[in-house]
Design a protein around this motif. Structure first.
Motif, mmCIF file in Angstrom:
data_model
loop_
_atom_site.group_PDB
_atom_site.id
_atom_site.type_symbol
_atom_site.label_atom_id
_atom_site.label_comp_id
_atom_site.label_asym_id
_atom_site.label_seq_id
_atom_site.Cartn_x
_atom_site.Cartn_y
_atom_site.Cartn_z
ATOM 1 N N LEU A 36 0.869 -1.160 0.000
ATOM 2 C CA LEU A 36 0.000 0.000 0.000
ATOM 3 C C LEU A 36 0.912 1.217 0.000
ATOM 4 N N PHE A 37 0.708 2.148 -0.957
ATOM 5 C CA PHE A 37 1.608 3.272 -1.206
ATOM 6 C C PHE A 37 2.924 2.737 -1.792
ATOM 7 N N PHE A 38 3.756 3.653 -2.253
ATOM 8 C CA PHE A 38 4.989 3.268 -2.936
ATOM 9 C C PHE A 38 6.200 3.418 -2.013
ATOM 10 N N ASP A 39 7.071 2.412 -2.044
ATOM 11 C CA ASP A 39 8.323 2.481 -1.282
ATOM 12 C C ASP A 39 9.426 3.028 -2.187
ATOM 13 N N ALA A 40 9.209 4.237 -2.691
ATOM 14 C CA ALA A 40 10.149 4.854 -3.636
ATOM 15 C C ALA A 40 11.540 4.970 -3.033
ATOM 16 N N TRP A 41 12.545 4.666 -3.845
ATOM 17 C CA TRP A 41 13.957 4.720 -3.466
ATOM 18 C C TRP A 41 14.277 3.834 -2.245
ATOM 19 N N GLY A 42 13.445 2.812 -2.046
ATOM 20 C CA GLY A 42 13.714 1.850 -0.987
ATOM 21 C C GLY A 42 13.258 2.251 0.393
ATOM 22 N N PHE A 43 12.559 3.381 0.523
ATOM 23 C CA PHE A 43 12.091 3.825 1.837
ATOM 24 C C PHE A 43 10.656 3.355 2.063
ATOM 25 N N ARG A 44 10.377 2.902 3.257
ATOM 26 C CA ARG A 44 9.056 2.394 3.587
ATOM 27 C C ARG A 44 8.751 2.657 5.059
ATOM 28 N N LEU A 45 7.456 2.653 5.401
ATOM 29 C CA LEU A 45 7.049 2.868 6.784
ATOM 30 C C LEU A 45 6.998 1.562 7.570
ATOM 31 N N PHE A 46 6.750 0.464 6.847
ATOM 32 C CA PHE A 46 6.539 -0.800 7.540
ATOM 33 C C PHE A 46 6.641 -1.927 6.525
ATOM 34 N N LYS A 47 7.178 -3.087 6.967
ATOM 35 C CA LYS A 47 7.212 -4.257 6.092
ATOM 36 C C LYS A 47 7.381 -5.524 6.922
ATOM 37 N N PHE A 48 6.935 -6.650 6.328
ATOM 38 C CA PHE A 48 7.204 -7.966 6.905
ATOM 39 C C PHE A 48 7.113 -9.004 5.781
ATOM 40 N N HIS A 49 7.734 -10.141 5.980
ATOM 41 C CA HIS A 49 7.746 -11.206 4.983
ATOM 42 C C HIS A 49 6.886 -12.373 5.456
ATOM 43 N N PHE A 50 6.155 -12.953 4.502
ATOM 44 C CA PHE A 50 5.333 -14.112 4.815
ATOM 45 C C PHE A 50 5.212 -14.984 3.566
ATOM 46 N N LYS A 51 5.709 -16.218 3.670
ATOM 47 C CA LYS A 51 5.648 -17.205 2.589
ATOM 48 C C LYS A 51 6.173 -16.647 1.270
ATOM 49 N N GLY A 52 7.326 -15.999 1.331
ATOM 50 C CA GLY A 52 7.997 -15.541 0.124
ATOM 51 C C GLY A 52 7.534 -14.210 -0.423
ATOM 52 N N THR A 53 6.585 -13.563 0.232
ATOM 53 C CA THR A 53 6.065 -12.268 -0.231
ATOM 54 C C THR A 53 6.368 -11.200 0.813
ATOM 55 N N GLU A 54 6.828 -10.040 0.346
ATOM 56 C CA GLU A 54 7.070 -8.906 1.234
ATOM 57 C C GLU A 54 5.837 -8.010 1.247
ATOM 58 N N TYR A 55 5.246 -7.836 2.407
ATOM 59 C CA TYR A 55 4.082 -6.970 2.586
ATOM 60 C C TYR A 55 4.546 -5.689 3.282
ATOM 61 N N GLY A 56 4.018 -4.555 2.869
ATOM 62 C CA GLY A 56 4.455 -3.328 3.507
ATOM 63 C C GLY A 56 3.622 -2.113 3.158
ATOM 64 N N ILE A 57 3.971 -0.994 3.796
ATOM 65 C CA ILE A 57 3.346 0.304 3.544
ATOM 66 C C ILE A 57 4.452 1.274 3.161
ATOM 67 N N LEU A 62 0.675 7.522 -3.369
ATOM 68 C CA LEU A 62 0.150 7.707 -4.727
ATOM 69 C C LEU A 62 -0.440 6.411 -5.278
ATOM 70 N N GLY A 63 -0.865 5.528 -4.398
ATOM 71 C CA GLY A 63 -1.470 4.287 -4.852
ATOM 72 C C GLY A 63 -0.889 3.098 -4.123
ATOM 73 N N GLY A 64 -0.558 2.070 -4.863
ATOM 74 C CA GLY A 64 0.010 0.854 -4.306
ATOM 75 C C GLY A 64 0.332 -0.091 -5.453
ATOM 76 N N TYR A 65 0.893 -1.252 -5.139
ATOM 77 C CA TYR A 65 1.252 -2.153 -6.228
ATOM 78 C C TYR A 65 1.463 -3.578 -5.733
ATOM 79 N N VAL A 66 1.331 -4.515 -6.674
ATOM 80 C CA VAL A 66 1.694 -5.908 -6.473
ATOM 81 C C VAL A 66 2.803 -6.217 -7.472
ATOM 82 N N LYS A 67 3.942 -6.675 -6.983
ATOM 83 C CA LYS A 67 5.066 -7.006 -7.854
ATOM 84 C C LYS A 67 5.151 -8.516 -8.008
ATOM 85 N N MET A 68 4.935 -8.986 -9.237
ATOM 86 C CA MET A 68 4.989 -10.413 -9.536
ATOM 87 C C MET A 68 6.285 -10.751 -10.270
#
Length: 437
Positions: A36-57, A62-68
Motif C-alpha cells: 500500500l503506497f509506494f516504497d520509492a527509493w527503498g524507503f518504507r514505513l513498515f514491512k514484513f515477509h510471509f511465505k515468500g512475499t514482502e508486505y508493507g506500507i 500515490l497508490g500501491g502495487y503488487v510485484k509479480m
C-alpha cells in the motif's frame, strides 16, 4: 477531509491490488511484493515477509502495487537467475491466466461498489419520491432556469424512468448529460406535461458548481416555535405555527423561507403566521449572533423510506453499480466527441478530497467511495501501458501473434506508458489547483 480522503483512497487501492494478488496466487504466480503506497527509493514505513512475499506500507501515498516475478520483463529479474521458479513467473503463464490477473483488480473495485451500494440500501432503506403528490415540487437554481425549469415544477421521470429513488434524484445520475426530464407544470388549474432536454454543457456545469445550482427539493415544513421580542419577556412561544409570509412576501417552502431570510438579513423581520385560525403578524427576535428567534423542522411529504430484504438490497446495489458504469462510459464518450473539455472532465486528488466535506457523514463517505471505486475500475480499463487495460492489450497482442513480445519492446512500452501516466497526473494536479484558484 484529508483523513477521509486518505482512508478512502487507501481502501480503494488495497482492494484493487488485492484482486491482482489473489488471482496471481490462485494461478501459482510468485508474488514478490504487496504494498500500500509506494516504497520509492527503498524507503518504507513498515514491512514484513510471509511465505515468500514482502508486505508493507510505503511512504509515497500515490497508490500501491503488487510485484509479480517476471511482471515487468520476460527476462530474468534483477534479483538473479530464477530457473527454479520459471513456472511461477508471470510471463510464463498462459495468456488467459494473465488476462484474468490483470482484470481482477478492476473486478474487485466493481464488487466493492456493489457491496457498498447494497449495504447502504440495506441500512437506510429505499427512499422513493411519489412525484404526483402535491407536496413535491422543485426550486430551480440558475442552471435549472437555463435548462427551462420553473419554480413549482414536478419532475416525474428521468429518461422515462418514472420511479425515482431519492438518492439517485440528487446524485450523479443527472451528470451523464443529454438528460430527458419529464415535467408537470401547473398553469392555473391546467396541468401541462413537458419533456425538457438538458444539454451536456449544462450538466457539466452542474457537476462543477453543485446540484443546488440545478434545483433543490421543495420539502414541506412546519414551525416548531417562534420567539418574538415581546414573547421573550414572558417566555411565551407561538408553537407549530405555519409561516405564510416574511415581510409581506409569500412563503411556500422551507428553502424559499431561507432564501428570503438571507435577502432580509439586515432588515427588521415581520412574520405572517396563522394562529388559532387567524392571520397575524409577529416581529421575529434577533439574537446577538444575528440568528432570529425560532426553530424549524422539515418534513419531506413525498419521501417514503421502505426497509428492504437482503436480496432486494443486493439487486439495487448491482443496479446502481451498472448505472454508474454507464455514466462513466457516457462521460468518456463525451470527452472523445469534444462535448466536454478535458480540463473540466478530470478531477484529481485535490478536488476529490473536497468532495468528502469537512465533517464525517457516513452515508456520503461510503457513497463517494463506491462512486470512486467504479471510477478507478473504469480508468484502469484504458489501454495505457502502465494501467491494467494496457497490460491486457499487450497480452492480447501476444496471444494473437502467438509468440512473446521482445523484452526490449516490452520495456520501451512500459517506460513510455509510465511517462504518459505521469504527464496525465501532472495535468490533473495542475487542473485541480487552477480550478481552486
Amino acid at each position: 477531509m484529508t483523513l477521509q480522503f486518505l482512508a478512502g483512497m487507501s481502501l480503494l487501492v488495497l482492494v484493487h491490488e488485492l484482486g491482482h494478488f489473489l488471482a496471481a496466487k490462485a494461478f501459482g504466480i510468485r508474488v514478490r511484493k504487496f504494498y500500500l503506497f509506494f516504497d520509492a527509493w527503498g524507503f518504507r514505513l513498515f514491512k514484513f515477509h510471509f511465505k515468500g512475499t514482502e508486505y508493507g506500507i510505503g511512504w509515497l501515498p500515490l497508490g500501491g502495487y503488487v510485484k509479480m516475478a517476471g511482471m515487468l520483463s520476460n527476462r530474468d529479474d534483477e534479483e538473479g537467475n530464477e530457473g527454479s521458479f520459471a513456472h511461477r513467473r508471470y510471463h510464463n503463464k498462459p495468456v488467459w491466466q494473465r488476462v484474468i490477473v490483470m482484470l481482477s483488480g478492476i473486478l474487485m473495485n466493481l464488487i466493492l461498489a456493489a457491496v457498498i451500494y447494497s449495504g447502504l440500501t440495506l441500512h437506510y432503506g429505499k427512499g422513493y419520491v411519489t412525484t404526483l403528490k402535491d407536496g413535491y415540487r422543485i426550486i430551480p437554481g440558475q442552471l435549472g432556469k437555463e435548462a427551462g425549469l420553473k419554480p413549482g415544477d414536478q419532475i416525474v421521470a428521468f429518461d422515462q424512468d418514472s420511479l425515482l429513488d431519492v438518492d439517485e434524484l440528487t446524485s450523479t445520475r443527472l451528470m451523464r448529460g443529454k438528460t430527458l426530464l419529464s415535467v408537470i407544470r401547473s398553469n392555473g388549474r391546467e396541468r401541462v406535461h413537458l419533456h425538457i432536454h438538458v444539454s451536456p454543457k449544462i450538466m457539466q456545469s452542474v457537476a462543477d458548481k453543485g446540484l443546488t445550482q440545478f434545483f433543490t427539493l421543495n420539502a414541506g415544513y412546519k414551525m416548531d416555535s417562534i420567539y418574538t421580542n415581546v414573547d421573550l419577556r414572558g417566555k411565551k412561544l407561538f408553537q407549530k405555527e405555519p409561516v405564510i409570509a416574511l415581510n409581506g412576501d409569500s412563503v411556500h417552502s422551507y428553502e424559499e423561507f431561507l432564501v428570503k431570510l438571507h435577502k432580509n438579513k439586515t432588515k427588521e423581520l415581520m412574520l405572517t403566521i396563522v394562529h388559532d385560525g387567524k392571520t397575524r403578524q409577529v416581529k421575529a427576535h434577533r439574537e446577538k449572533d444575528g440568528d432570529i428567534g425560532f426553530s424549524m423542522t422539515t418534513a419531506f411529504s413525498g419521501k417514503v423510506n421502505d426497509p428492504v430484504s437482503v436480496s432486494d438490497a443486493a439487486g439495487n446495489g448491482a443496479k446502481r453499480t451498472m448505472t454508474a458504469i454507464a455514466n462513466n462510459a457516457r462521460g468518456f464518450t463525451q470527452i472523445l466527441k469534444g462535448e466536454v473539455p478535458l480540463k473540466e472532465a478530470l478531477n484529481g486528488p485535490v478536488r476529490i478530497a473536497t468532495m468528502f466535506g469537512d465533517h464525517l457523514d457516513w452515508k456520503r463517505f461510503w457513497g463517494l467511495i463506491a462512486l470512486l471505486s467504479i471510477g478507478i475500475a473504469f480508468i484502469n480499463l484504458l489501454p495505457i501501458p502502465s494501467l491494467d487495460g494496457g497490460q491486457v492489450l499487450m497480452v492480447a497482442i501476444e496471444g494473437i501473434r502467438g509468440k512473446p513480445t521482445k523484452p526490449e519492446t516490452l520495456e520501451m512500452v512500459q517506460v513510455t506508458g509510465f511517462f504518459l501516466l505521469m504527464g496525465i497526473l501532472a495535468f490533473v494536479f495542475y487542473n485541480d489547483i487552477r480550478s481552486l484558484i
